[in-house]
Design a protein around this motif. Structure first.
Motif, PDB file in Angstrom:
ATOM      1  N   GLY A  99       0.798  -1.228   0.000  1.00 62.22           N
ATOM      2  CA  GLY A  99       0.000   0.000   0.000  1.00 62.22           C
ATOM      3  C   GLY A  99       0.822   1.266   0.000  1.00 62.22           C
ATOM      4  O   GLY A  99       0.281   2.361  -0.152  1.00 62.22           O
ATOM      5  N   VAL A 100       2.137   1.163   0.162  1.00 63.76           N
ATOM      6  CA  VAL A 100       3.006   2.340   0.141  1.00 63.76           C
ATOM      7  C   VAL A 100       3.450   2.594  -1.304  1.00 63.76           C
ATOM      8  O   VAL A 100       3.779   1.657  -2.029  1.00 63.76           O
ATOM      9  CB  VAL A 100       4.248   2.122   1.041  1.00 63.76           C
ATOM     10  CG1 VAL A 100       5.224   3.283   0.927  1.00 63.76           C
ATOM     11  CG2 VAL A 100       3.803   1.932   2.485  1.00 63.76           C
ATOM     12  N   PRO A 101       3.447   3.829  -1.765  1.00 62.84           N
ATOM     13  CA  PRO A 101       3.868   4.106  -3.153  1.00 62.84           C
ATOM     14  C   PRO A 101       5.255   3.542  -3.443  1.00 62.84           C
ATOM     15  O   PRO A 101       6.126   3.463  -2.562  1.00 62.84           O
ATOM     16  CB  PRO A 101       3.867   5.636  -3.214  1.00 62.84           C
ATOM     17  CG  PRO A 101       2.878   6.056  -2.175  1.00 62.84           C
ATOM     18  CD  PRO A 101       3.017   5.060  -1.066  1.00 62.84           C
ATOM     19  N   SER A 102       5.471   3.144  -4.670  1.00 62.29           N
ATOM     20  CA  SER A 102       6.705   2.460  -5.053  1.00 62.29           C
ATOM     21  C   SER A 102       7.946   3.333  -4.937  1.00 62.29           C
ATOM     22  O   SER A 102       9.066   2.825  -4.904  1.00 62.29           O
ATOM     23  CB  SER A 102       6.577   1.946  -6.495  1.00 62.29           C
ATOM     24  OG  SER A 102       6.298   3.024  -7.370  1.00 62.29           O
ATOM     25  N   TYR A 103       7.760   4.644  -4.870  1.00 65.29           N
ATOM     26  CA  TYR A 103       8.934   5.530  -4.768  1.00 65.29           C
ATOM     27  C   TYR A 103       9.346   5.774  -3.315  1.00 65.29           C
ATOM     28  O   TYR A 103      10.259   6.551  -3.059  1.00 65.29           O
ATOM     29  CB  TYR A 103       8.657   6.863  -5.477  1.00 65.29           C
ATOM     30  CG  TYR A 103       7.349   7.528  -5.079  1.00 65.29           C
ATOM     31  CD1 TYR A 103       7.241   8.292  -3.921  1.00 65.29           C
ATOM     32  CD2 TYR A 103       6.222   7.376  -5.874  1.00 65.29           C
ATOM     33  CE1 TYR A 103       6.050   8.886  -3.567  1.00 65.29           C
ATOM     34  CE2 TYR A 103       5.025   7.974  -5.536  1.00 65.29           C
ATOM     35  CZ  TYR A 103       4.938   8.739  -4.376  1.00 65.29           C
ATOM     36  OH  TYR A 103       3.752   9.326  -4.022  1.00 65.29           O
ATOM     37  N   PHE A 104       8.675   5.113  -2.342  1.00 63.59           N
ATOM     38  CA  PHE A 104       9.097   5.171  -0.935  1.00 63.59           C
ATOM     39  C   PHE A 104      10.088   4.035  -0.661  1.00 63.59           C
ATOM     40  O   PHE A 104      10.097   3.008  -1.314  1.00 63.59           O
ATOM     41  CB  PHE A 104       7.884   5.000  -0.009  1.00 63.59           C
ATOM     42  CG  PHE A 104       7.136   6.278   0.252  1.00 63.59           C
ATOM     43  CD1 PHE A 104       6.963   7.213  -0.744  1.00 63.59           C
ATOM     44  CD2 PHE A 104       6.608   6.533   1.510  1.00 63.59           C
ATOM     45  CE1 PHE A 104       6.271   8.387  -0.501  1.00 63.59           C
ATOM     46  CE2 PHE A 104       5.906   7.704   1.755  1.00 63.59           C
ATOM     47  CZ  PHE A 104       5.733   8.641   0.739  1.00 63.59           C
ATOM     48  N   ASN A 105      10.917   4.235   0.340  1.00 68.54           N
ATOM     49  CA  ASN A 105      11.777   3.188   0.913  1.00 68.54           C
ATOM     50  C   ASN A 105      12.761   2.594  -0.111  1.00 68.54           C
ATOM     51  O   ASN A 105      13.039   1.401  -0.104  1.00 68.54           O
ATOM     52  CB  ASN A 105      10.940   2.057   1.520  1.00 68.54           C
ATOM     53  CG  ASN A 105       9.987   2.573   2.590  1.00 68.54           C
ATOM     54  OD1 ASN A 105      10.388   3.386   3.437  1.00 68.54           O
ATOM     55  ND2 ASN A 105       8.748   2.127   2.537  1.00 68.54           N
ATOM     56  N   ILE A 106      13.247   3.422  -1.011  1.00 67.71           N
ATOM     57  CA  ILE A 106      14.278   2.962  -1.948  1.00 67.71           C
ATOM     58  C   ILE A 106      15.625   2.982  -1.234  1.00 67.71           C
ATOM     59  O   ILE A 106      16.014   3.980  -0.626  1.00 67.71           O
ATOM     60  CB  ILE A 106      14.315   3.856  -3.199  1.00 67.71           C
ATOM     61  CG1 ILE A 106      13.015   3.696  -4.007  1.00 67.71           C
ATOM     62  CG2 ILE A 106      15.519   3.523  -4.079  1.00 67.71           C
ATOM     63  CD1 ILE A 106      12.902   4.588  -5.219  1.00 67.71           C
ATOM     64  N   ASP A 107      16.322   1.860  -1.287  1.00 69.73           N
ATOM     65  CA  ASP A 107      17.619   1.725  -0.621  1.00 69.73           C
ATOM     66  C   ASP A 107      18.705   2.299  -1.531  1.00 69.73           C
ATOM     67  O   ASP A 107      18.957   1.775  -2.623  1.00 69.73           O
ATOM     68  CB  ASP A 107      17.895   0.241  -0.358  1.00 69.73           C
ATOM     69  CG  ASP A 107      19.159   0.016   0.460  1.00 69.73           C
ATOM     70  OD1 ASP A 107      20.085   0.852   0.372  1.00 69.73           O
ATOM     71  OD2 ASP A 107      19.224  -1.002   1.170  1.00 69.73           O
ATOM     72  N   PRO A 108      19.383   3.386  -1.134  1.00 71.06           N
ATOM     73  CA  PRO A 108      20.411   4.005  -1.990  1.00 71.06           C
ATOM     74  C   PRO A 108      21.535   3.040  -2.352  1.00 71.06           C
ATOM     75  O   PRO A 108      22.044   3.081  -3.474  1.00 71.06           O
ATOM     76  CB  PRO A 108      20.933   5.154  -1.138  1.00 71.06           C
ATOM     77  CG  PRO A 108      19.816   5.483  -0.205  1.00 71.06           C
ATOM     78  CD  PRO A 108      19.160   4.170   0.095  1.00 71.06           C
ATOM     79  N   ALA A 109      21.941   2.175  -1.427  1.00 74.56           N
ATOM     80  CA  ALA A 109      23.039   1.249  -1.711  1.00 74.56           C
ATOM     81  C   ALA A 109      22.640   0.256  -2.806  1.00 74.56           C
ATOM     82  O   ALA A 109      23.421  -0.032  -3.723  1.00 74.56           O
ATOM     83  CB  ALA A 109      23.444   0.510  -0.448  1.00 74.56           C
ATOM     84  N   LYS A 110      21.420  -0.272  -2.701  1.00 74.17           N
ATOM     85  CA  LYS A 110      20.959  -1.201  -3.722  1.00 74.17           C
ATOM     86  C   LYS A 110      20.758  -0.488  -5.064  1.00 74.17           C
ATOM     87  O   LYS A 110      20.997  -1.062  -6.135  1.00 74.17           O
ATOM     88  CB  LYS A 110      19.668  -1.870  -3.275  1.00 74.17           C
ATOM     89  CG  LYS A 110      19.862  -2.835  -2.116  1.00 74.17           C
ATOM     90  CD  LYS A 110      18.551  -3.523  -1.753  1.00 74.17           C
ATOM     91  CE  LYS A 110      18.776  -4.518  -0.600  1.00 74.17           C
ATOM     92  NZ  LYS A 110      17.499  -5.177  -0.211  1.00 74.17           N
ATOM     93  N   ALA A 111      20.307   0.755  -5.006  1.00 74.69           N
ATOM     94  CA  ALA A 111      20.145   1.533  -6.228  1.00 74.69           C
ATOM     95  C   ALA A 111      21.488   1.728  -6.920  1.00 74.69           C
ATOM     96  O   ALA A 111      21.602   1.632  -8.145  1.00 74.69           O
ATOM     97  CB  ALA A 111      19.505   2.880  -5.923  1.00 74.69           C
ATOM     98  N   ALA A 112      22.526   1.957  -6.128  1.00 73.96           N
ATOM     99  CA  ALA A 112      23.864   2.164  -6.693  1.00 73.96           C
ATOM    100  C   ALA A 112      24.395   0.901  -7.351  1.00 73.96           C
ATOM    101  O   ALA A 112      25.120   0.957  -8.355  1.00 73.96           O
ATOM    102  CB  ALA A 112      24.824   2.639  -5.601  1.00 73.96           C
ATOM    103  N   GLU A 113      24.045  -0.272  -6.783  1.00 76.69           N
ATOM    104  CA  GLU A 113      24.513  -1.534  -7.358  1.00 76.69           C
ATOM    105  C   GLU A 113      23.999  -1.758  -8.774  1.00 76.69           C
ATOM    106  O   GLU A 113      24.622  -2.468  -9.570  1.00 76.69           O
ATOM    107  CB  GLU A 113      24.069  -2.692  -6.460  1.00 76.69           C
ATOM    108  CG  GLU A 113      24.788  -2.743  -5.113  1.00 76.69           C
ATOM    109  CD  GLU A 113      24.218  -3.831  -4.210  1.00 76.69           C
ATOM    110  OE1 GLU A 113      23.288  -4.548  -4.672  1.00 76.69           O
ATOM    111  OE2 GLU A 113      24.676  -3.956  -3.061  1.00 76.69           O
ATOM    112  N   LYS A 114      22.868  -1.162  -9.106  1.00 74.07           N
ATOM    113  CA  LYS A 114      22.274  -1.350 -10.432  1.00 74.07           C
ATOM    114  C   LYS A 114      22.870  -0.434 -11.489  1.00 74.07           C
ATOM    115  O   LYS A 114      22.590  -0.591 -12.674  1.00 74.07           O
ATOM    116  CB  LYS A 114      20.752  -1.129 -10.348  1.00 74.07           C
ATOM    117  CG  LYS A 114      20.030  -2.214  -9.547  1.00 74.07           C
ATOM    118  CD  LYS A 114      18.535  -2.026  -9.591  1.00 74.07           C
ATOM    119  CE  LYS A 114      18.057  -1.025  -8.555  1.00 74.07           C
ATOM    120  NZ  LYS A 114      16.591  -0.921  -8.488  1.00 74.07           N
TER     121      LYS A 114
END
Length: 462
Positions: free
Chosen positions: A10-25
């Motif tokens: 129920g939380v929008p998909s742009y919440f709780n994004i992990d910066p470290a995991k984002a950097a890995e991509k």
């Protein structure tokens, strides 16, 4: 089900994004050479997609047309009468196929048109009208917002005119080259585009100015290799045939965009050069206004020097837009920019003309129409009515509907008139074709009306 990125249900998909995991991509930082690789892949993909509408030998060919199509859309005769005429005149094209329905190439249909125009009923329009002795009409399709349907509109109008029997020239002024792809054109470099027409016009102006400079004892302006080469260009040499027997093309490719950088440099060298007349001069001096009936100019999505040339050369201006606030707003700004640009040119030119005792100049268009494209009556009627009210007599009365057939033809890098009606439900084909037939009807009405007015003026003066 476990939500991604550690977020709760129920939380929008742009919440709780992990910066470290984002950097890995992420990949390594992008340098300029990576764009070259992307461009190469895109070029291969573009060629692959474009050739889906081509024959196996890599050439684009226009399909044949059935007796049903000819009698419904092209020549006003009944099928039974057409069959009788063909039987009585074996020297005429007989078509191919078995049974009552024959298939004819457009070349053959043009021959049949000429026969009926000579031998048919006096009260039928077998051949589209063009007054004797008057030049071609030039139609520019322009707007500085992309994605409004400029190229699709210009292409289908050219095809409509060709099916009507007119001899058509299409000039692609957009360096993206979409019109060139639709028409199956092959363009190697900028010297096969409209670029040398601009260069040639500047070189000819420079020749004249250098004569004045030499007579006054002033130093002349040197010619570089580009200008020297441009003087050898005949505008007609840039024309290539297309898979339509009565449509020719001056194509475009990416390097045409260089014109937008080169023209101001030339203008700085000779401020008296009327750069906006380059295309018009080429069409006139190259004999193209006599060689063709109609010339369609497809412009880039910007009011740059190429578009300015197209607008200055045009007799009729068509401005496609969608029925949305943003496109309405953008089109209004486009009209405002046309006003400020051409009014500024008129003011500067006429200031010099008055000081030299010369008559003043002004830009004029026979007609200007804004055309609503991709229209969905169920969702856009209210906004379209508002746009119609504000633009008034600048608007066409018909709104170009979006249909499944329009989308499918676009996916095949083809025009609707190039699509075989047997690939569709008959009603779907009729509705899809009607979309562009009615647009052509309004534009043809403008063309014939302006030709008629020109003819009456010529008769009055003569």
């Amino acid at each position: 089900m476990k939500p991604g990125n550690g977020s709760r249900a129920g939380v929008p998909s742009y919440f709780n994004i992990d910066p470290a995991k984002a950097a890995e991509k992420l990949s390594e930082p992008i340098d300029t050479t990576r764009f070259a690789k992307a461009a190469a892949f895109a070029a291969r993909g573009r060629d692959d997609l474009a050739k889906r509408g081509y024959a196996p030998d890599g050439q684009k060919r226009l399909r044949s047309f059935s007796t049903w199509e000819i009698c419904r859309y092209l020549i006003p005769v009944a099928p039974a009468h057409l069959r009788r005429v063909l039987k009585a005149n074996p020297e005429l094209p007989q078509g191919t196929g078995e049974g009552g329905s024959k298939w004819f190439t457009l070349e053959e249909i043009l021959i049949l048109r000429d026969h009926f125009a000579t031998e048919g009923a006096a009260n039928r329009e077998y051949r589209a009208w063009r007054p004797e002795g008057l030049p071609a009409k030039v139609v520019a399709v322009a707007n500085f917002k992309g994605g409004v349907g400029k190229t699709s509109t210009a292409a289908h109008l050219a095809m409509s005119a060709a099916l009507d029997g007119y001899k058509v020239l299409v000039v692609d002024l957009d360096s993206q080259g979409s019109m060139t792809s639709i028409m199956g054109g092959k363009v190697q470099d900028e010297w096969q585009t409209a670029f040398p027409l601009l260069a040639r016009d500047f070189a000819r102006h420079l020749e004249a100015e250098n004569k004045v400079r030499a007579a006054s004892g002033d130093p002349t302006i040197p010619f570089d290799e580009t200008l020297t080469e441009a003087l050898t260009i005949d505008p007609a040499s840039l024309i290539q045939p297309t898979h339509w027997p009565n449509i020719d093309l001056i194509g475009a490719q990416l390097n045409l965009y260089w014109s937008e950088f080169q023209v101001p440099v030339w203008r700085m060298q000779a401020r008296t050069w009327p750069l906006w007349d380059s295309l018009s001069n080429a069409l006139t001096e190259g004999g193209l206004l006599d060689r063709y009936d109609l010339i369609f100019l497809d412009t880039p999505p910007a009011l740059g020097y190429l578009t300015i040339n197209a607008l200055a050369a045009a007799d009729i201006l068509l401005v496609p837009l969608g029925a949305s606030f943003l496109e309405f707003d953008s089109t209004g700004r486009f009209f405002d920019m046309i006003y400020s640009t051409f009014a500024s040119i008129e003011e500067g030119e006429n200031r010099m003309r008055r000081s030299d005792g010369l008559p003043e100049m002004r830009f004029e268009w026979d007609a200007v129409r804004a055309l609503i494209t991709r229209f969905d009556a169920a969702q856009q009627s209210d906004l379209a009515n508002v746009i119609q009210a504000y633009f008034g007599d600048f608007m066409t009365t018909y709104r170009q509907d979006v249909t499944a057939m329009v989308g499918q033809a676009g996916e095949q890098v083809s025009g609707i008139y190039e699509a075989d009606y047997r690939d569709f439900n008959r009603d779907t084909y009729v509705r899809g074709r009607e979309t562009f037939d009615r647009t052509w009807a309004e534009v043809k009405d403008l063309i014939l009306g302006t030709w008629w007015r020109d003819q009456q003026m010529a008769n009055a003066e003569g």
